[in-house]
Design a protein around this motif. Structure first.
Motif, short mmCIF file in Angstrom:
data_model
loop_
_atom_site.label_atom_id
_atom_site.label_comp_id
_atom_site.label_asym_id
_atom_site.label_seq_id
_atom_site.Cartn_x
_atom_site.Cartn_y
_atom_site.Cartn_z
N GLN A 14 13.14 -16.11 -3.18
CA GLN A 14 11.56 -15.49 -2.53
C GLN A 14 12.02 -14.20 -1.83
N VAL A 15 11.43 -13.12 -2.08
CA VAL A 15 11.43 -12.00 -1.07
C VAL A 15 10.86 -12.29 0.05
N ASN A 16 11.05 -11.84 1.30
CA ASN A 16 10.64 -12.41 2.40
C ASN A 16 10.23 -11.04 3.46
N SER A 17 10.46 -9.85 2.89
CA SER A 17 10.00 -8.85 3.83
C SER A 17 9.78 -7.50 3.27
N VAL A 18 8.91 -6.72 3.95
CA VAL A 18 8.61 -5.52 3.57
C VAL A 18 8.74 -4.17 4.86
N ASP A 19 9.66 -3.40 4.56
CA ASP A 19 10.05 -2.36 5.63
C ASP A 19 10.65 -1.27 5.05
N GLY A 20 10.28 0.16 5.64
CA GLY A 20 10.69 1.27 5.05
C GLY A 20 10.56 1.44 3.71
N GLY A 21 9.39 1.14 3.20
CA GLY A 21 9.14 1.53 1.90
C GLY A 21 9.96 0.22 0.70
N VAL A 22 10.42 -0.60 1.17
CA VAL A 22 11.28 -1.55 0.34
C VAL A 22 10.84 -2.90 0.48
N ILE A 23 10.65 -3.75 -0.51
CA ILE A 23 10.53 -5.23 -0.52
C ILE A 23 12.02 -5.84 -0.50
N THR A 24 12.35 -6.82 0.15
CA THR A 24 13.68 -7.22 0.36
C THR A 24 13.75 -8.66 0.13
N CYS A 25 14.87 -9.07 -0.71
CA CYS A 25 15.23 -10.51 -1.06
C CYS A 25 16.41 -10.80 0.04
N PRO A 26 16.18 -11.87 0.61
CA PRO A 26 17.27 -12.09 1.69
C PRO A 26 18.63 -12.87 0.99
N GLN A 35 0.88 -1.18 0.14
CA GLN A 35 -0.01 -0.12 0.20
C GLN A 35 0.94 1.29 0.18
N PRO A 36 1.43 1.67 -1.19
CA PRO A 36 2.24 2.79 -1.26
C PRO A 36 1.82 3.95 -0.65
N THR A 37 0.52 4.29 -0.98
CA THR A 37 -0.22 5.46 -0.49
C THR A 37 -1.56 5.20 0.22
N ALA A 38 -2.11 5.96 0.90
CA ALA A 38 -3.26 5.39 1.48
C ALA A 38 -4.52 5.04 0.25
N GLY A 39 -5.25 3.84 0.53
CA GLY A 39 -6.08 3.26 -0.57
C GLY A 39 -5.39 2.93 -1.72
N GLU A 40 -4.38 2.96 -1.98
CA GLU A 40 -3.66 2.53 -3.49
C GLU A 40 -2.99 1.08 -2.88
N PHE A 41 -3.32 0.02 -3.54
CA PHE A 41 -2.90 -1.44 -3.41
C PHE A 41 -2.21 -1.71 -4.62
N LYS A 42 -1.03 -2.64 -4.40
CA LYS A 42 -0.23 -2.86 -5.67
C LYS A 42 0.02 -4.48 -5.22
N ALA A 43 0.34 -5.21 -6.04
CA ALA A 43 0.87 -6.66 -5.78
C ALA A 43 1.90 -7.04 -6.88
N TYR A 44 2.73 -7.94 -6.31
CA TYR A 44 4.12 -8.32 -7.07
C TYR A 44 4.27 -9.73 -6.81
N SER A 45 4.87 -10.51 -7.45
CA SER A 45 5.44 -11.77 -7.41
C SER A 45 6.55 -11.88 -6.26
N THR A 46 6.59 -12.79 -5.64
CA THR A 46 7.47 -13.00 -4.44
C THR A 46 8.99 -13.49 -5.13
N VAL A 47 8.70 -13.72 -6.51
CA VAL A 47 10.24 -14.23 -7.06
C VAL A 47 11.18 -13.18 -7.39
N CYS A 48 12.14 -13.16 -6.64
CA CYS A 48 13.32 -12.06 -7.05
C CYS A 48 13.86 -12.52 -8.59
N PRO A 49 13.84 -11.33 -9.29
CA PRO A 49 14.53 -11.88 -10.74
C PRO A 49 15.94 -11.95 -10.75
#
Length: 151
Positions: free
Chosen positions: A102-114, A83-97
């Motif tokens: 597999q990406v495994n966390s979302v924090d501080g505005g970023v999705i992270t691959c471990p 949810q980048p901004t209030a009421g706006e929802f996005k979705a992505y595959s968990t597969v890191c290119p």
């Protein structure tokens, strides 16, 4: 002595073994990625349009479960919802290119691959930090009222 001829037991050569394992790996990868037919990663209208992919219609979460400016990883469904901004929802595959981990966390505005530390934007899935060089693939979700579903 017996009249049976002694024959050596068949051996499994390394090439045959590697070919079999490679085929199993390709099958697993194709199964994991089979529901994505959208080649325009990061497309904002693809992330909220309805479609008929595998798992379409499966309830993921309530809109209140997804933090503003952040997101949530749904490992079993292979999708991360943001949810980048209030009421706006996005979705992505968990597969890191980068190497298909597999990406495994979302924090501080970023999705992270471990695996190697690649980071992606919650707003559009674009690369914020490598080694990945391409964006996360957009996934299809539907937001209806306070419910988020696949497809």
């Amino acid at each position: 002595m017996s009249s049976e001829s002694l024959q050596p037991a068949p051996t499994l050569c390394r090439r045959t073994l590697l070919a079999a394992l490679g085929g199993a790996g390709i099958a697993a990868t194709l199964t994991a990625c089979g529901g994505s037919d959208d080649s325009s990663s990061g497309s904002s209208d693809a992330s909220q349009s309805s479609g008929s992919g595998a798992g379409a219609g499966a309830a993921l979460a309530k809109t209140t479960d997804i933090p503003e400016g952040g997101g949530k990883v749904f490992t079993d469904q292979g999708v991360v919802v943001t949810q980048p901004t209030a009421g706006e929802f996005k979705a992505y595959s968990t597969v890191c290119p980068h190497q298909k981990q597999q990406v495994n966390s979302v924090d501080g505005g970023v999705i992270t691959c471990p695996a190697h530390g690649s980071q992606f934007s919650v707003a559009d899935g674009s690369v914020k930090k490598g080694p990945a060089t391409s964006a996360l693939t957009a996934a299809k979700i539907t937001v209806s009222g306070d419910s988020i579903t696949l497809g």
